[in-house]
Design a protein around this motif. Structure first.
Motif, PDB file in Angstrom:
ATOM      1  N   MET A  20      55.034 -12.095  48.733  1.00 64.41           N
ATOM      2  CA  MET A  20      55.718 -10.808  49.855  1.00 64.41           C
ATOM      3  C   MET A  20      54.970  -9.580  50.108  1.00 64.41           C
ATOM      4  O   MET A  20      53.932  -9.075  49.543  1.00 64.41           O
ATOM      5  N   ASP A  21      54.983  -9.401  51.779  1.00 66.57           N
ATOM      6  CA  ASP A  21      53.627  -8.568  52.278  1.00 66.57           C
ATOM      7  C   ASP A  21      54.182  -7.849  51.895  1.00 66.57           C
ATOM      8  O   ASP A  21      55.282  -6.977  52.083  1.00 66.57           O
ATOM      9  N   TRP A  22      53.494  -6.363  51.980  1.00 59.82           N
ATOM     10  CA  TRP A  22      53.769  -4.807  51.606  1.00 59.82           C
ATOM     11  C   TRP A  22      53.964  -4.684  52.817  1.00 59.82           C
ATOM     12  O   TRP A  22      55.305  -3.710  53.127  1.00 59.82           O
ATOM     13  N   ASP A  23      53.169  -4.651  53.585  1.00 61.29           N
ATOM     14  CA  ASP A  23      53.434  -4.898  55.298  1.00 61.29           C
ATOM     15  C   ASP A  23      55.051  -4.843  55.622  1.00 61.29           C
ATOM     16  O   ASP A  23      55.428  -4.027  56.752  1.00 61.29           O
ATOM     17  N   ASP A  24      55.673  -6.076  55.554  1.00 58.15           N
ATOM     18  CA  ASP A  24      56.863  -6.670  55.854  1.00 58.15           C
ATOM     19  C   ASP A  24      57.522  -5.818  55.041  1.00 58.15           C
ATOM     20  O   ASP A  24      59.350  -5.483  55.496  1.00 58.15           O
ATOM     21  N   ARG A  79      59.121  -9.513  62.803  1.00 57.16           N
ATOM     22  CA  ARG A  79      59.423  -9.549  61.392  1.00 57.16           C
ATOM     23  C   ARG A  79      59.821  -9.474  60.605  1.00 57.16           C
ATOM     24  O   ARG A  79      59.586  -9.969  59.196  1.00 57.16           O
ATOM     25  N   ARG A 110      60.872 -12.971  60.012  1.00 58.96           N
ATOM     26  CA  ARG A 110      59.337 -13.748  58.640  1.00 58.96           C
ATOM     27  C   ARG A 110      60.145 -13.469  57.528  1.00 58.96           C
ATOM     28  O   ARG A 110      59.824 -14.251  56.542  1.00 58.96           O
ATOM     29  N   LEU A 111      60.366 -11.648  57.584  1.00 55.83           N
ATOM     30  CA  LEU A 111      60.522 -11.595  55.938  1.00 55.83           C
ATOM     31  C   LEU A 111      62.040 -12.364  55.516  1.00 55.83           C
ATOM     32  O   LEU A 111      61.818 -13.035  54.417  1.00 55.83           O
ATOM     33  N   ALA A 171      60.628 -15.970  53.786  1.00 55.52           N
ATOM     34  CA  ALA A 171      60.391 -15.564  53.281  1.00 55.52           C
ATOM     35  C   ALA A 171      61.038 -15.110  51.615  1.00 55.52           C
ATOM     36  O   ALA A 171      60.811 -16.262  50.699  1.00 55.52           O
TER      37      ALA A 171
END
Length: 303
Positions: free
Chosen positions: A1-5, A35, A38-39, A42
């Motif tokens: 999981m992307d921290w920015d998301d 975004r 997208r999260l 995910a």
């Protein structure tokens, strides 16, 4: 999981809107929405429910808050570890009542930015208590210590207020020798149902039942006093910004209030925010003392 998301997820959860999160993140709302989508793809679940009042967390979104905030703390700690020797930098958002925001924080912000050129200070002046849980600001200055929430509270300093009027107004109206004389004068104060903290109920100290001119803004009230529209309770630290405004009945009406610095408890581990809080506290104390100056009768006016 992307921290920015996750960072964007936290911003939407706190702002309860895509546009509000976008303003804080310097993104447009459509990008924030993509975004979040997208999260959600995910994690395989909807994180927000769009309602007439804004974006509300779903059960899955609520469960994601704790790990997202933990990731936020870890990212902050990592950044501080790398930049520890580089001085204080980055964005600092301070929430404050508008008296403090108008008359104290500009000078304090100037000094902090002079000392730390990489620092960006945002001053949020709101006629209500700033919500730190929703991260409306990094820290807040209040006129009463909060009694709920996971917060750190530090008393900053006392400040003083007096009844005052412009010299032109005082010259045109009956003299003021006792509280009873106030019945012949026009009063300026807060809109009663917009007083968000009991410490701001200044008019009760005068014994006058109501004001003829009112505003939810301290700065507007002071401008009305400066315009010779009537008498109002003003901050002593604002008097240097209001030539011609004189204190009256100082032996009968003299108020003392306090400023408090409030931070979210999760920020205790942030060395950067702790250092900034210390610098802000020192700056506020020094600026109140400088602007209030010697507390002598020579600063008073007589009608």
């Amino acid at each position: 999981m992307d921290w920015d998301d996750l960072r964007i997820f936290l911003a939407v959860a706190r702002a309860e809107s895509l546009s509000g999160a976008g303003r804080r993140l310097a993104m447009d709302a459509s990008t924030v929405g993509r975004r979040i989508a997208r999260l959600e793809g995910a994690v395989g679940a909807a994180l927000f429910l769009k309602t007439p009042t804004g974006y509300q967390l779903t059960a899955e979104g609520s469960r994601l808050m704790a790990p997202a905030e933990a990731a936020e703390l870890a990212a902050t700690a990592a950044t501080e570890a790398v930049t520890r020797e580089a001085g204080l930098s980055g964005q600092l958002r301070i929430g404050a009542p508008d008296g403090c925001a108008n008359y104290l924080l500009p000078q304090v912000a100037r000094d902090l930015c002079d000392a730390h050129p990489g620092l960006e200070i945002q001053i949020v002046a709101l006629p209500r208590v700033v919500n730190l849980t929703r991260r409306e600001a990094d820290m807040a200055i209040t006129v009463s210590p909060p009694d709920a929430g996971r917060l750190m509270v530090q008393r900053l300093t006392d400040y003083h207020l007096h009844l005052a009027g412009h010299a032109d107004y005082l010259a045109r109206h009956p003299p003021l020798r006792t509280l009873a004389d106030l019945r012949g004068h026009r009063m300026i104060s807060y809109i009663p149902d917009m007083i968000f903290d009991r410490e701001l109920d200044y008019l009760s100290a005068t014994g006058v039942e109501g004001a003829q001119i009112s505003s939810n803004s301290v700065a507007v009230q002071m401008q009305a006093v400066r315009a010779g529209a009537g008498l109002g309770i003003v901050h002593d630290f604002a008097l240097p910004f209001a030539p011609g405004v004189r204190r009256v009945l100082t032996d009968r009406i003299a108020l003392t209030r306090s400023f408090w610095l409030v931070r979210h408890a999760d920020d205790r581990a942030s060395r950067r925010l702790t250092l900034l809080a210390e610098a802000l506290a020192q700056g506020i104390r020094a600026e109140v003392a400088r602007l209030e100056g010697p507390r002598t009768p020579a600063r008073d006016g007589r009608a």
